[in-house]
Motif scaffolding. Structure first.
Motif, PDB file in Angstrom:
ATOM      1  N   ASP A 145       1.278 -11.987   7.605  1.00 14.06           N
ATOM      2  CA  ASP A 145       0.407 -13.161   7.431  1.00 14.06           C
ATOM      3  C   ASP A 145      -0.271 -13.148   6.067  1.00 14.06           C
ATOM      4  OD1 ASP A 145       1.061 -14.112   9.927  1.00 14.06           O
ATOM      5  OD2 ASP A 145      -0.821 -13.514  10.878  1.00 14.06           O
ATOM      6  N   VAL A 146      -0.714 -11.977   5.642  1.00 13.78           N
ATOM      7  CA  VAL A 146      -1.364 -11.867   4.328  1.00 13.78           C
ATOM      8  C   VAL A 146      -0.375 -12.208   3.224  1.00 13.78           C
ATOM      9  CG1 VAL A 146      -2.432 -10.278   2.687  1.00 13.78           C
ATOM     10  CG2 VAL A 146      -3.128 -10.234   5.091  1.00 13.78           C
ATOM     11  N   ILE A 147       0.811 -11.627   3.282  1.00 11.56           N
ATOM     12  CA  ILE A 147       1.817 -11.862   2.242  1.00 11.56           C
ATOM     13  C   ILE A 147       2.233 -13.328   2.206  1.00 11.56           C
ATOM     14  CG2 ILE A 147       4.213 -11.352   1.579  1.00 11.56           C
ATOM     15  CD1 ILE A 147       3.600  -8.444   2.608  1.00 11.56           C
ATOM     16  N   ALA A 148       2.374 -13.941   3.386  1.00 15.36           N
ATOM     17  CA  ALA A 148       2.772 -15.353   3.457  1.00 15.36           C
ATOM     18  C   ALA A 148       1.598 -16.298   3.227  1.00 15.36           C
ATOM     19  CB  ALA A 148       3.414 -15.635   4.812  1.00 15.36           C
ATOM     20  N   GLN A 149       0.403 -15.746   3.092  1.00 19.28           N
ATOM     21  CA  GLN A 149      -0.830 -16.516   2.938  1.00 19.28           C
ATOM     22  C   GLN A 149      -1.035 -17.482   4.109  1.00 19.28           C
ATOM     23  OE1 GLN A 149      -1.283 -18.122  -1.034  1.00 19.28           O
ATOM     24  NE2 GLN A 149      -0.874 -16.137  -1.955  1.00 19.28           N
TER      25      GLN A 149
ATOM     26  N   ASP B 285      -2.873 -18.626   7.602  1.00 15.92           N
ATOM     27  CA  ASP B 285      -4.246 -18.608   8.115  1.00 15.92           C
ATOM     28  C   ASP B 285      -5.275 -18.371   7.019  1.00 15.92           C
ATOM     29  OD1 ASP B 285      -3.386 -19.036  10.778  1.00 15.92           O
ATOM     30  OD2 ASP B 285      -2.978 -16.898  11.002  1.00 15.92           O
ATOM     31  N   ASN B 286      -5.020 -18.915   5.827  1.00 15.75           N
ATOM     32  CA  ASN B 286      -5.951 -18.835   4.691  1.00 15.75           C
ATOM     33  C   ASN B 286      -6.181 -17.414   4.183  1.00 15.75           C
ATOM     34  OD1 ASN B 286      -6.446 -21.657   4.480  1.00 15.75           O
ATOM     35  ND2 ASN B 286      -7.734 -21.490   6.297  1.00 15.75           N
ATOM     36  N   PHE B 287      -5.206 -16.521   4.372  1.00 15.20           N
ATOM     37  CA  PHE B 287      -5.299 -15.165   3.841  1.00 15.20           C
ATOM     38  C   PHE B 287      -4.855 -15.126   2.392  1.00 15.20           C
ATOM     39  CE2 PHE B 287      -4.963 -13.683   8.324  1.00 15.20           C
ATOM     40  CZ  PHE B 287      -6.060 -12.840   8.322  1.00 15.20           C
ATOM     41  N   ILE B 288      -5.379 -14.151   1.670  1.00 12.60           N
ATOM     42  CA  ILE B 288      -4.924 -13.821   0.320  1.00 12.60           C
ATOM     43  C   ILE B 288      -4.951 -12.299   0.203  1.00 12.60           C
ATOM     44  CG2 ILE B 288      -7.239 -14.047  -0.662  1.00 12.60           C
ATOM     45  CD1 ILE B 288      -4.070 -14.949  -2.583  1.00 12.60           C
ATOM     46  N   GLY B 289      -3.935 -11.754  -0.415  1.00  7.81           N
ATOM     47  CA  GLY B 289      -3.883 -10.329  -0.692  1.00  7.81           C
ATOM     48  C   GLY B 289      -3.533 -10.130  -2.149  1.00  7.81           C
ATOM     49  N   LEU B 290      -4.317  -9.330  -2.830  1.00  3.80           N
ATOM     50  CA  LEU B 290      -4.072  -9.022  -4.234  1.00  3.80           C
ATOM     51  C   LEU B 290      -3.951  -7.518  -4.403  1.00  3.80           C
ATOM     52  CD1 LEU B 290      -6.789 -11.318  -5.900  1.00  3.80           C
ATOM     53  CD2 LEU B 290      -4.364 -11.859  -5.504  1.00  3.80           C
ATOM     54  N   VAL B 291      -3.088  -7.121  -5.326  1.00  2.17           N
ATOM     55  CA  VAL B 291      -2.936  -5.703  -5.634  1.00  2.17           C
ATOM     56  C   VAL B 291      -3.259  -5.461  -7.099  1.00  2.17           C
ATOM     57  CG1 VAL B 291      -1.252  -5.204  -3.825  1.00  2.17           C
ATOM     58  CG2 VAL B 291      -0.452  -5.917  -6.089  1.00  2.17           C
ATOM     59  N   TYR B 292      -3.744  -4.252  -7.370  1.00  2.63           N
ATOM     60  CA  TYR B 292      -3.942  -3.770  -8.726  1.00  2.63           C
ATOM     61  C   TYR B 292      -2.785  -2.827  -9.012  1.00  2.63           C
ATOM     62  CZ  TYR B 292      -5.823  -1.369 -12.770  1.00  2.63           C
ATOM     63  OH  TYR B 292      -5.985  -0.852 -14.022  1.00  2.63           O
ATOM     64  N   GLN B 293      -2.035  -3.127 -10.061  1.00  2.00           N
ATOM     65  CA  GLN B 293      -0.851  -2.336 -10.369  1.00  2.00           C
ATOM     66  C   GLN B 293      -0.854  -1.937 -11.835  1.00  2.00           C
ATOM     67  OE1 GLN B 293       2.789  -4.298  -9.292  1.00  2.00           O
ATOM     68  NE2 GLN B 293       4.074  -2.677 -10.117  1.00  2.00           N
ATOM     69  N   GLU B 294      -0.604  -0.648 -12.073  1.00  3.48           N
ATOM     70  CA  GLU B 294      -0.374  -0.122 -13.417  1.00  3.48           C
ATOM     71  C   GLU B 294       1.056   0.366 -13.451  1.00  3.48           C
ATOM     72  OE1 GLU B 294      -3.166   2.966 -14.309  1.00  3.48           O
ATOM     73  OE2 GLU B 294      -4.818   1.562 -14.568  1.00  3.48           O
ATOM     74  N   GLU B 295       1.819  -0.141 -14.409  1.00  2.03           N
ATOM     75  CA  GLU B 295       3.243   0.175 -14.498  1.00  2.03           C
ATOM     76  C   GLU B 295       3.889  -0.111 -13.153  1.00  2.03           C
ATOM     77  OE1 GLU B 295       3.628   4.082 -16.214  1.00  2.03           O
ATOM     78  OE2 GLU B 295       2.257   3.542 -17.858  1.00  2.03           O
ATOM     79  N   GLU B 296       4.444   0.877 -12.489  1.00  2.00           N
ATOM     80  CA  GLU B 296       5.134   0.649 -11.212  1.00  2.00           C
ATOM     81  C   GLU B 296       4.272   0.978  -9.992  1.00  2.00           C
ATOM     82  OE1 GLU B 296       8.273  -0.715 -10.958  1.00  2.00           O
ATOM     83  OE2 GLU B 296       7.993  -1.001 -13.119  1.00  2.00           O
ATOM     84  N   ARG B 297       3.087   1.520 -10.204  1.00  2.00           N
ATOM     85  CA  ARG B 297       2.289   2.034  -9.083  1.00  2.00           C
ATOM     86  C   ARG B 297       1.144   1.096  -8.727  1.00  2.00           C
ATOM     87  NH1 ARG B 297       0.965   6.846  -6.322  1.00  2.00           N
ATOM     88  NH2 ARG B 297      -1.266   7.082  -5.982  1.00  2.00           N
ATOM     89  N   ILE B 298       1.040   0.791  -7.437  1.00  2.00           N
ATOM     90  CA  ILE B 298      -0.078   0.009  -6.905  1.00  2.00           C
ATOM     91  C   ILE B 298      -1.192   0.982  -6.554  1.00  2.00           C
ATOM     92  CG2 ILE B 298      -0.852  -1.437  -4.989  1.00  2.00           C
ATOM     93  CD1 ILE B 298       2.024  -2.593  -4.941  1.00  2.00           C
ATOM     94  N   ASP B 299      -2.367   0.780  -7.145  1.00  2.00           N
ATOM     95  CA  ASP B 299      -3.502   1.665  -6.899  1.00  2.00           C
ATOM     96  C   ASP B 299      -4.694   0.948  -6.304  1.00  2.00           C
ATOM     97  OD1 ASP B 299      -2.764   4.367  -7.674  1.00  2.00           O
ATOM     98  OD2 ASP B 299      -2.502   3.537  -9.688  1.00  2.00           O
ATOM     99  N   GLY B 300      -4.550  -0.331  -5.949  1.00  2.00           N
ATOM    100  CA  GLY B 300      -5.653  -1.054  -5.346  1.00  2.00           C
ATOM    101  C   GLY B 300      -5.162  -2.243  -4.562  1.00  2.00           C
ATOM    102  N   LEU B 301      -5.926  -2.608  -3.547  1.00  2.00           N
ATOM    103  CA  LEU B 301      -5.597  -3.742  -2.686  1.00  2.00           C
ATOM    104  C   LEU B 301      -6.890  -4.392  -2.229  1.00  2.00           C
ATOM    105  CD1 LEU B 301      -3.636  -5.359  -0.723  1.00  2.00           C
ATOM    106  CD2 LEU B 301      -4.146  -3.565   0.947  1.00  2.00           C
ATOM    107  N   ILE B 302      -6.883  -5.711  -2.197  1.00  3.56           N
ATOM    108  CA  ILE B 302      -7.971  -6.455  -1.566  1.00  3.56           C
ATOM    109  C   ILE B 302      -7.342  -7.536  -0.699  1.00  3.56           C
ATOM    110  CG2 ILE B 302      -8.286  -8.062  -3.497  1.00  3.56           C
ATOM    111  CD1 ILE B 302     -11.361  -7.891  -2.863  1.00  3.56           C
ATOM    112  N   VAL B 303      -7.858  -7.683   0.505  1.00  2.28           N
ATOM    113  CA  VAL B 303      -7.398  -8.700   1.445  1.00  2.28           C
ATOM    114  C   VAL B 303      -8.609  -9.520   1.863  1.00  2.28           C
ATOM    115  CG1 VAL B 303      -6.386  -9.134   3.721  1.00  2.28           C
ATOM    116  CG2 VAL B 303      -5.490  -7.286   2.282  1.00  2.28           C
ATOM    117  N   ALA B 304      -8.474 -10.837   1.789  1.00  2.00           N
ATOM    118  CA  ALA B 304      -9.583 -11.725   2.138  1.00  2.00           C
ATOM    119  C   ALA B 304      -9.045 -12.953   2.871  1.00  2.00           C
ATOM    120  CB  ALA B 304     -10.340 -12.140   0.877  1.00  2.00           C
ATOM    121  N   GLN B 305      -9.955 -13.662   3.505  1.00  2.00           N
ATOM    122  CA  GLN B 305      -9.589 -14.864   4.245  1.00  2.00           C
ATOM    123  C   GLN B 305     -10.638 -15.939   4.026  1.00  2.00           C
ATOM    124  OE1 GLN B 305      -9.833 -14.719   8.570  1.00  2.00           O
ATOM    125  NE2 GLN B 305      -7.951 -15.918   8.737  1.00  2.00           N
ATOM    126  N   LEU B 306     -10.188 -17.139   3.729  1.00  2.16           N
ATOM    127  CA  LEU B 306     -11.066 -18.297   3.627  1.00  2.16           C
ATOM    128  C   LEU B 306     -11.405 -18.758   5.033  1.00  2.16           C
ATOM    129  CD1 LEU B 306     -12.367 -20.376   1.676  1.00  2.16           C
ATOM    130  CD2 LEU B 306     -10.264 -21.724   1.935  1.00  2.16           C
TER     131      LEU B 306
END
Length: 154
Positions: A44-48, A50-71
């Motif tokens: 659901d988050v990836i498909a956005q 139910d008003n979800f959003i997911g963002l990742v923080y990525q350096e080069e190939e590695r994801i080191d952060g994630l935030i998930v929120a909903q309107l």
């Protein structure tokens, strides 16, 4: 770089969730457990959906952060002023990258997204004994609003 979460990110996102859930289990061992995140929730988050959003923080190939929120909108009760809010469900930063401003960057991106979607405020919940997270949220402008209380019956 901060970008929207995608299907190719699932394995790393689950690694980050296991880190989060393990930390929460350390803080609240009678309440939390280490596990994977629900795959349907992640879809659901990836498909956005139910008003979800997911963002990742990525350096080069590695994801080191994630935030998930909903309107969200306020419940339809007479006592609530009708408003739109963004509820931040999860913020996760790799332990080795904490203290480098990644959480702040993720919050700022969600804040911008919230403004663009007409939100009046942002909110989140945090375990009361997670002082590092509470300190970061306070620095970012979050203030206590309500207090959950619990009584163990066993």
């Amino acid at each position: 770089m901060i970008r929207e979460v995608g299907l190719d990110d699932i394995d790393r996102i689950n690694e980050l969730y296991r880190i989060l859930f393990a930390h929460m289990q350390e803080l609240e061992p009678q309440y939390m457990t280490t596990t994977d995140q629900d795959p349907i929730f992640l879809q659901d988050v990836i498909a956005q959906e139910d008003n979800f959003i997911g963002l990742v923080y990525q350096e080069e190939e590695r994801i080191d952060g994630l935030i998930v929120a909903q309107l969200q909108t306020t419940p339809p009760y007479n006592c609530f002023l009708p408003q739109r809010s963004v509820y931040v469900m999860d913020i996760i930063v790799s332990p080795e990258k904490r203290g480098q401003g990644i959480g702040t960057q993720l919050i700022n991106e969600i804040k911008q997204w919230a403004i663009e979607h007409g939100a009046d405020f942002m909110e989140l919940n945090v375990l009361s004994n997670n002082q590092p997270a509470i300190s970061m949220y306070r620095r970012e402008g979050f203030r206590p609003f309500s207090k959950s209380m619990r009584m163990r019956l066993k």
